[in-house]
Write a protein that holds these residues in place. Structure first.
Motif, short mmCIF file in Angstrom:
data_model
loop_
_atom_site.label_atom_id
_atom_site.label_comp_id
_atom_site.label_asym_id
_atom_site.label_seq_id
_atom_site.Cartn_x
_atom_site.Cartn_y
_atom_site.Cartn_z
N VAL A 219 0.82 -1.25 0.02
CA VAL A 219 -0.07 0.03 -0.04
C VAL A 219 0.71 1.32 0.02
O VAL A 219 1.68 1.36 0.85
CB VAL A 219 -1.04 0.09 1.22
N TYR A 220 0.66 2.33 -0.99
CA TYR A 220 1.24 3.52 -1.01
C TYR A 220 0.38 4.45 -0.53
O TYR A 220 -0.64 4.64 -1.16
CB TYR A 220 1.94 3.87 -2.41
N VAL A 221 0.82 5.27 0.34
CA VAL A 221 -0.09 6.40 0.93
C VAL A 221 0.72 7.55 0.64
O VAL A 221 1.63 7.67 1.24
CB VAL A 221 -0.43 6.36 2.56
N VAL A 222 -0.28 8.57 -0.15
CA VAL A 222 0.35 9.97 -0.42
C VAL A 222 -0.40 10.72 0.44
O VAL A 222 -1.77 10.82 0.40
CB VAL A 222 0.26 10.36 -1.83
N GLY A 223 0.27 11.76 1.21
CA GLY A 223 -0.94 12.77 2.04
C GLY A 223 -0.01 14.01 2.41
O GLY A 223 1.16 14.12 1.83
N LEU A 224 -0.83 14.78 2.85
CA LEU A 224 -0.24 16.21 3.57
C LEU A 224 -0.19 16.35 4.76
O LEU A 224 -1.33 15.94 5.41
CB LEU A 224 -1.21 17.17 2.71
#
Length: 371
Positions: A219-224
């Motif tokens: 799982v790859y999580v992109v966030g701010l």
């Protein structure tokens, strides 16, 4: 999830994440009367150079985003290369045109075999966005490589054995991607958008998604990282802009998004049975134009305020902050202000025996029923 109503504005990165298309969605949210699913972006800078391609001579040209064009996607590609496995069957759990264009660079004959996507499923909860993404897939010539699905991860399903419903959310009975398994799952600004569409579901999204991940998959999580309430120095003007923007959104009767820091994400990935592999951070630089977009979101809400006098006073505050932001940028040697960061977190589901995977899924079902 990029499309329906972008809560605030969109994002370009110091490290060249292109969001020119997403910026156009800001107006759609600004005029919207009800919250819908979307990816919550906060603006930065720099539009990357993106190559153009055409899927056929009769189709309108569509842009393809490569890892070399986008530092966040580039980071994911590097991490996947280090795993020694291709992306394989790929779930884009909160899709939009930008992530789909990246997927397009990884399918087909020109894709790198070390990273290739064999099949994709792109999920959005908005029918308009589904049509847009489907059209984009056709322009990119990848419609035969996967599917674009409309659905909501917060929707439950009926247990076939005892008939117990897993959630009480309206629409339960549909199990999105039921029985589907993937080698890779992308969460591209998905978590921050959940509060605008399915409030209080954030702690359950990873256990929900992990039921669709094969053992050994990632799982790859992109966030701010959340914007702080205040900071010392000129960047504080952007902190105040975001607070004023959110105040206007709330006074207009809409929901704001809610971002989460990387340590929160890592904790909940681990609770879902995943092992965190890596975390990388990418600083954000704000230009005046990106600050102005936030202020214009606030302005777009004024006509929806309950009282004209309140809207008039808020308009003055917006104008004052615009002047202050312009002055801060003019004083900056680079014409930009640095504040906060985006992050990419990679997590992996340990290889387990089939019965252990089944136990994990049964545990999620039990948790849903109890709650």
């Amino acid at each position: 999830l990029e499309g329906a109503m972008v809560l605030g504005a969109c994002s370009c990165r110091l490290y060249s994440r292109s969001r020119s298309l997403q910026l156009s969605f800001q107006a759609a949210f600004a005029l919207a009367a009800l919250p819908a699913v979307s990816v919550a972006f906060v603006p930065g800078t720099v539009t990357s150079t993106i190559t153009r391609t055409s899927s056929s001579s009769t189709r309108m040209a569509a842009k393809v985003v490569k890892g070399s064009d986008d530092a966040l996607f580039g980071s994911i590609e590097k991490s996947q290369q280090e795993s020694g496995r291709p992306f394989g069957e790929f779930l884009d759990s909160g899709t939009g045109s930008h992530s789909l264009r990246w997927i397009a660079s990884l399918v087909g004959k020109e894709a790198d075999d070390d990273l290739s996507i064999s099949r994709f499923c792109a999920v959005t909860a908005d029918e308009t966005m589904r049509r847009n993404v489907q059209n984009e897939a056709e322009k990119l010539g990848i419609e035969d490589k996967g599917e674009v699905v409309i659905g909501n991860w917060a929707e439950g399903f009926d247990d076939e054995e005892d008939g117990k419903r897993s959630t009480i959310i309206k629409g339960a009975g549909r199990h999105l991607c039921r029985n589907e398994k993937y080698d890779t799952i992308l969460c591209d600004y998905l978590i921050g958008a959940v509060d605008g569409f399915s409030p209080f579901y954030q702690d359950r999204i990873f256990p929900r998604l992990v039921t669709h991940l094969r053992p050994g998959g990632r799982v790859y999580v992109v966030g701010l990282n959340p914007i702080p309430d205040k900071v010392d120095g000129p960047a504080d003007v952007f902190c105040r802009i975001t607070k004023l923007r959110d105040a206007c959104i709330l006074l207009a009767g809409h929901r704001t998004y809610r971002e989460y820091p990387p340590d929160w994400i890592e904790r909940h990935l681990k609770l879902a049975g995943l092992e965190v592999v890596s975390q990388k951070r990418f600083p954000i630089m704000y230009s005046f134009s990106t600050m102005l977009r936030q202020l214009n979101v606030a302005r777009s809400k004024l006509s929806l305020f309950p009282f004209k006098g309140l809207a008039d006073e808020m308009r003055k505050s917006i104008d004052d902050l615009e002047a202050e932001a312009k002055q801060a940028i003019e004083k900056s040697p680079t014409g930009r202000i640095r504040l906060g960061f985006d992050y990419v977190i990679a997590a992996e589901l340990p290889s387990t025996r089939p019965e252990e995977t089944e136990a994990l899924e049964n545990g999620l079902e039990k948790l849903n029923i109890e709650r």
